[in-house]
Write a protein that holds these residues in place. Structure first.
Motif, PDB file in Angstrom:
ATOM      1  N   GLN A  87       5.285 -21.860 -18.811  1.00  0.00           N
ATOM      2  CA  GLN A  87       4.998 -22.324 -20.172  1.00  0.00           C
ATOM      3  C   GLN A  87       3.925 -21.498 -20.860  1.00  0.00           C
ATOM      4  O   GLN A  87       3.634 -21.719 -22.039  1.00  0.00           O
ATOM      5  N   GLN A  88       3.336 -20.539 -20.138  1.00  0.00           N
ATOM      6  CA  GLN A  88       2.265 -19.736 -20.712  1.00  0.00           C
ATOM      7  C   GLN A  88       2.832 -18.480 -21.381  1.00  0.00           C
ATOM      8  O   GLN A  88       3.766 -17.854 -20.874  1.00  0.00           O
ATOM      9  N   PRO A  89       2.255 -18.083 -22.511  1.00  0.00           N
ATOM     10  CA  PRO A  89       2.742 -16.876 -23.210  1.00  0.00           C
ATOM     11  C   PRO A  89       2.637 -15.609 -22.371  1.00  0.00           C
ATOM     12  O   PRO A  89       3.456 -14.701 -22.518  1.00  0.00           O
ATOM     13  N   ILE A  90       1.637 -15.532 -21.480  1.00  0.00           N
ATOM     14  CA  ILE A  90       1.436 -14.306 -20.709  1.00  0.00           C
ATOM     15  C   ILE A  90       2.650 -13.971 -19.847  1.00  0.00           C
ATOM     16  O   ILE A  90       2.971 -12.796 -19.642  1.00  0.00           O
ATOM     17  N   PHE A  91       3.359 -14.987 -19.353  1.00  0.00           N
ATOM     18  CA  PHE A  91       4.544 -14.727 -18.540  1.00  0.00           C
ATOM     19  C   PHE A  91       5.630 -14.066 -19.375  1.00  0.00           C
ATOM     20  O   PHE A  91       6.209 -13.044 -18.970  1.00  0.00           O
ATOM     21  N   ILE A  95       5.364 -12.580 -22.307  1.00  0.00           N
ATOM     22  CA  ILE A  95       4.931 -11.275 -22.814  1.00  0.00           C
ATOM     23  C   ILE A  95       5.090 -10.217 -21.731  1.00  0.00           C
ATOM     24  O   ILE A  95       5.567  -9.102 -21.979  1.00  0.00           O
ATOM     25  N   GLY A  96       4.674 -10.543 -20.491  1.00  0.00           N
ATOM     26  CA  GLY A  96       4.822  -9.608 -19.387  1.00  0.00           C
ATOM     27  C   GLY A  96       6.282  -9.302 -19.088  1.00  0.00           C
ATOM     28  O   GLY A  96       6.647  -8.147 -18.833  1.00  0.00           O
ATOM     29  N   LEU A  97       7.139 -10.325 -19.125  1.00  0.00           N
ATOM     30  CA  LEU A  97       8.565 -10.132 -18.879  1.00  0.00           C
ATOM     31  C   LEU A  97       9.168  -9.197 -19.924  1.00  0.00           C
ATOM     32  O   LEU A  97       9.941  -8.282 -19.593  1.00  0.00           O
ATOM     33  N   PHE A  98       8.798  -9.404 -21.173  1.00  0.00           N
ATOM     34  CA  PHE A  98       9.308  -8.548 -22.246  1.00  0.00           C
ATOM     35  C   PHE A  98       8.787  -7.119 -22.100  1.00  0.00           C
ATOM     36  O   PHE A  98       9.539  -6.155 -22.278  1.00  0.00           O
ATOM     37  N   PHE A  99       7.500  -6.982 -21.763  1.00  0.00           N
ATOM     38  CA  PHE A  99       6.914  -5.648 -21.622  1.00  0.00           C
ATOM     39  C   PHE A  99       7.593  -4.868 -20.503  1.00  0.00           C
ATOM     40  O   PHE A  99       7.951  -3.684 -20.686  1.00  0.00           O
ATOM     41  N   PHE A 100       7.790  -5.482 -19.341  1.00  0.00           N
ATOM     42  CA  PHE A 100       8.413  -4.782 -18.219  1.00  0.00           C
ATOM     43  C   PHE A 100       9.874  -4.449 -18.512  1.00  0.00           C
ATOM     44  O   PHE A 100      10.374  -3.404 -18.093  1.00  0.00           O
ATOM     45  N   SER A 101      10.556  -5.332 -19.223  1.00  0.00           N
ATOM     46  CA  SER A 101      11.944  -5.049 -19.614  1.00  0.00           C
ATOM     47  C   SER A 101      12.004  -3.881 -20.582  1.00  0.00           C
ATOM     48  O   SER A 101      12.854  -2.989 -20.454  1.00  0.00           O
ATOM     49  N   LEU A 102      11.083  -3.876 -21.534  1.00  0.00           N
ATOM     50  CA  LEU A 102      11.090  -2.824 -22.559  1.00  0.00           C
ATOM     51  C   LEU A 102      10.767  -1.464 -21.973  1.00  0.00           C
ATOM     52  O   LEU A 102      11.448  -0.464 -22.274  1.00  0.00           O
ATOM     53  N   ILE A 103       9.749  -1.396 -21.120  1.00  0.00           N
ATOM     54  CA  ILE A 103       9.322  -0.094 -20.612  1.00  0.00           C
ATOM     55  C   ILE A 103      10.374   0.526 -19.693  1.00  0.00           C
ATOM     56  O   ILE A 103      10.605   1.745 -19.731  1.00  0.00           O
ATOM     57  N   THR A 104      11.048  -0.275 -18.889  1.00  0.00           N
ATOM     58  CA  THR A 104      12.106   0.279 -18.036  1.00  0.00           C
ATOM     59  C   THR A 104      13.355   0.594 -18.854  1.00  0.00           C
ATOM     60  O   THR A 104      14.071   1.557 -18.556  1.00  0.00           O
ATOM     61  N   PHE A 105      13.624  -0.198 -19.865  1.00  0.00           N
ATOM     62  CA  PHE A 105      14.764   0.085 -20.757  1.00  0.00           C
ATOM     63  C   PHE A 105      14.574   1.443 -21.433  1.00  0.00           C
ATOM     64  O   PHE A 105      15.489   2.266 -21.481  1.00  0.00           O
ATOM     65  N   LEU A 106      13.375   1.689 -21.941  1.00  0.00           N
ATOM     66  CA  LEU A 106      13.097   2.965 -22.595  1.00  0.00           C
ATOM     67  C   LEU A 106      13.118   4.118 -21.591  1.00  0.00           C
ATOM     68  O   LEU A 106      13.558   5.224 -21.924  1.00  0.00           O
ATOM     69  N   ALA A 107      12.659   3.876 -20.371  1.00  0.00           N
ATOM     70  CA  ALA A 107      12.663   4.932 -19.355  1.00  0.00           C
ATOM     71  C   ALA A 107      14.089   5.337 -18.982  1.00  0.00           C
ATOM     72  O   ALA A 107      14.341   6.510 -18.661  1.00  0.00           O
ATOM     73  N   PHE A 150      -0.833 -21.440  -4.342  1.00  0.00           N
ATOM     74  CA  PHE A 150      -0.544 -20.046  -4.032  1.00  0.00           C
ATOM     75  C   PHE A 150       0.951 -19.759  -4.131  1.00  0.00           C
ATOM     76  O   PHE A 150       1.367 -18.754  -4.724  1.00  0.00           O
ATOM     77  N   GLY A 151       1.761 -20.615  -3.557  1.00  0.00           N
ATOM     78  CA  GLY A 151       3.200 -20.398  -3.566  1.00  0.00           C
ATOM     79  C   GLY A 151       3.775 -20.398  -4.971  1.00  0.00           C
ATOM     80  O   GLY A 151       4.642 -19.572  -5.298  1.00  0.00           O
ATOM     81  N   GLY A 152       3.314 -21.310  -5.817  1.00  0.00           N
ATOM     82  CA  GLY A 152       3.812 -21.353  -7.186  1.00  0.00           C
ATOM     83  C   GLY A 152       3.449 -20.107  -7.969  1.00  0.00           C
ATOM     84  O   GLY A 152       4.291 -19.519  -8.662  1.00  0.00           O
ATOM     85  N   ALA A 153       2.186 -19.681  -7.855  1.00  0.00           N
ATOM     86  CA  ALA A 153       1.743 -18.473  -8.560  1.00  0.00           C
ATOM     87  C   ALA A 153       2.457 -17.232  -8.034  1.00  0.00           C
ATOM     88  O   ALA A 153       2.813 -16.329  -8.794  1.00  0.00           O
ATOM     89  N   LEU A 154       2.680 -17.171  -6.713  1.00  0.00           N
ATOM     90  CA  LEU A 154       3.379 -16.030  -6.117  1.00  0.00           C
ATOM     91  C   LEU A 154       4.827 -15.973  -6.591  1.00  0.00           C
ATOM     92  O   LEU A 154       5.340 -14.901  -6.927  1.00  0.00           O
ATOM     93  N   ALA A 155       5.492 -17.118  -6.630  1.00  0.00           N
ATOM     94  CA  ALA A 155       6.887 -17.153  -7.064  1.00  0.00           C
ATOM     95  C   ALA A 155       7.038 -16.669  -8.503  1.00  0.00           C
ATOM     96  O   ALA A 155       7.946 -15.896  -8.820  1.00  0.00           O
ATOM     97  N   VAL A 156       6.140 -17.084  -9.370  1.00  0.00           N
ATOM     98  CA  VAL A 156       6.199 -16.657 -10.771  1.00  0.00           C
ATOM     99  C   VAL A 156       5.895 -15.169 -10.890  1.00  0.00           C
ATOM    100  O   VAL A 156       6.508 -14.462 -11.701  1.00  0.00           O
ATOM    101  N   SER A 157       4.968 -14.674 -10.074  1.00  0.00           N
ATOM    102  CA  SER A 157       4.637 -13.248 -10.097  1.00  0.00           C
ATOM    103  C   SER A 157       5.825 -12.392  -9.668  1.00  0.00           C
ATOM    104  O   SER A 157       6.085 -11.323 -10.244  1.00  0.00           O
TER     105      SER A 157
END
Length: 309
Positions: A15-19, A21-33, A106-113
């Motif tokens: 539910q946090q924006p950082i997730f 935003i990070g998902l979009f950033f990683f998708s965008l940078i690999t898409f452009l690569a 720990f498990g919840g944070a690891l799974a989301v990461s």
């Protein structure tokens, strides 16, 4: 209770924006690569396919390195958040045990990461389908390279990062100390990369690099174009040594965190000053009231004897 804490942690981070935003950033940078030559993220050059197994492994490896800061925010925030929101008293006084609290958080944070790294997969797959790419530069789609890269690169690196910074945050309950640890980990990576340029120190680079990038480079540096387009990195040799070493370090840190963690509240500096101030005020309130002694009036003496004396 463990499953409930795990679900709560996963739901909270999703539910946090950082997730997102990070998902979009990683998708965008690999898409452009994959789709352009303006962004270089891997070895898609010459006759190497833009979605070759070698390129996929490189991109996901680099992506797991870039995700250190987001992973740190997830795992460190999972424990520091309680202190910042003053909810630790609620958890520490409940029937929740150490196992449920630590492993659930720990498990919840690891799974989301780990889930965050799917952004890189989305970018590679989507980019390889773009119609403007040369057909001879795109290989056939296969899910195996993605699964293989996740199992030997993404998951171990994310687990290592999560263990180190979850441990720091849990034992210090300080985000500042945790990000100091991030700097130390990136320094170790930089040192390992410097050793990699010296053939005599390749073995040392393999050992020092926590992300396995040096071991990956050493294991694949003599691959031909055909091997890069079709072959997957085996879990053997220097790469296996690196993975076993750093997974052992990660597990040791996690066990040490488990051993040292206590449900005793660590009083913050602000709260300590407030408590001392309240205790000082209380001490002043309990002091006995001062006794007022009425002044003694002395009558003046104007006699001859007093004047002469």
């Amino acid at each position: 209770m463990l499953w409930e804490v795990f679900r709560f942690e996963v739901r909270y981070h999703l539910q946090q924006p950082i997730f997102w935003i990070g998902l979009f950033f990683f998708s965008l940078i690999t898409f452009l690569a994959v789709t352009t030559d303006a962004v270089v993220l891997g070895g898609s050059i010459g006759q190497i396919h833009r979605n070759a197994p070698y390129v996929i492994m490189q991109m996901l490896l680099i992506n797991s390195f870039l995700g250190v800061f987001v992973t740190t925010a997830f795992v460190a925030g999972a424990v520091v958040r309680d202190q910042e929101l003053n909810t630790q008293e609620l958890f520490f006084s409940s029937r929740l045990g150490k196992r449920e609290y630590l492993l659930g958080r720990f498990g919840g944070a690891l799974a989301v990461s780990i889930l965050l790294n799917l952004g890189a997969v989305i970018g590679i797959v989507t980019g390889s389908l773009m119609p403007w790419l040369e057909a001879e530069r795109v290989g056939p789609f296969s899910v195996i390279p993605y699964l293989h890269s996740f199992l030997i690169l993404v998951v171990p690196n994310t687990f290592l990062t999560a263990c180190i910074f979850f441990g720091l945050a849990t034992l210090t309950r300080s985000m500042v100390s945790t990000y100091v640890g991030v700097v130390g980990m990136l320094t170790a990576y930089a040192i390992a990369e410097n050793f990699l340029y010296d053939l005599e120190n390749e073995g040392l680079a393999v050992v020092l690099d926590p992300f396995g990038a040096a071991a990956f480079t050493v294991s694949t540096k003599y691959w031909t174009v055909a091997e890069k387009n079709s072959q997957l990195l085996e879990l053997a040799g220097p790469f296996l040594t690196n993975r076993l070493l750093w997974m052992g370090v990660a597990s040791t840190i996690l066990l040490f965190t488990w051993w040292r963690f206590s449900f005793q509240l660590k009083e913050s500096r602000k709260r300590r000053r407030q408590r001392v101030s309240e205790e000082t005020d209380a001490d002043f309130e309990t002091l006995p009231a001062p006794v007022t002694v009425p002044p003694t009036r002395i009558a003046p003496d104007f006699s001859r004897s007093a004047t002469i004396g």
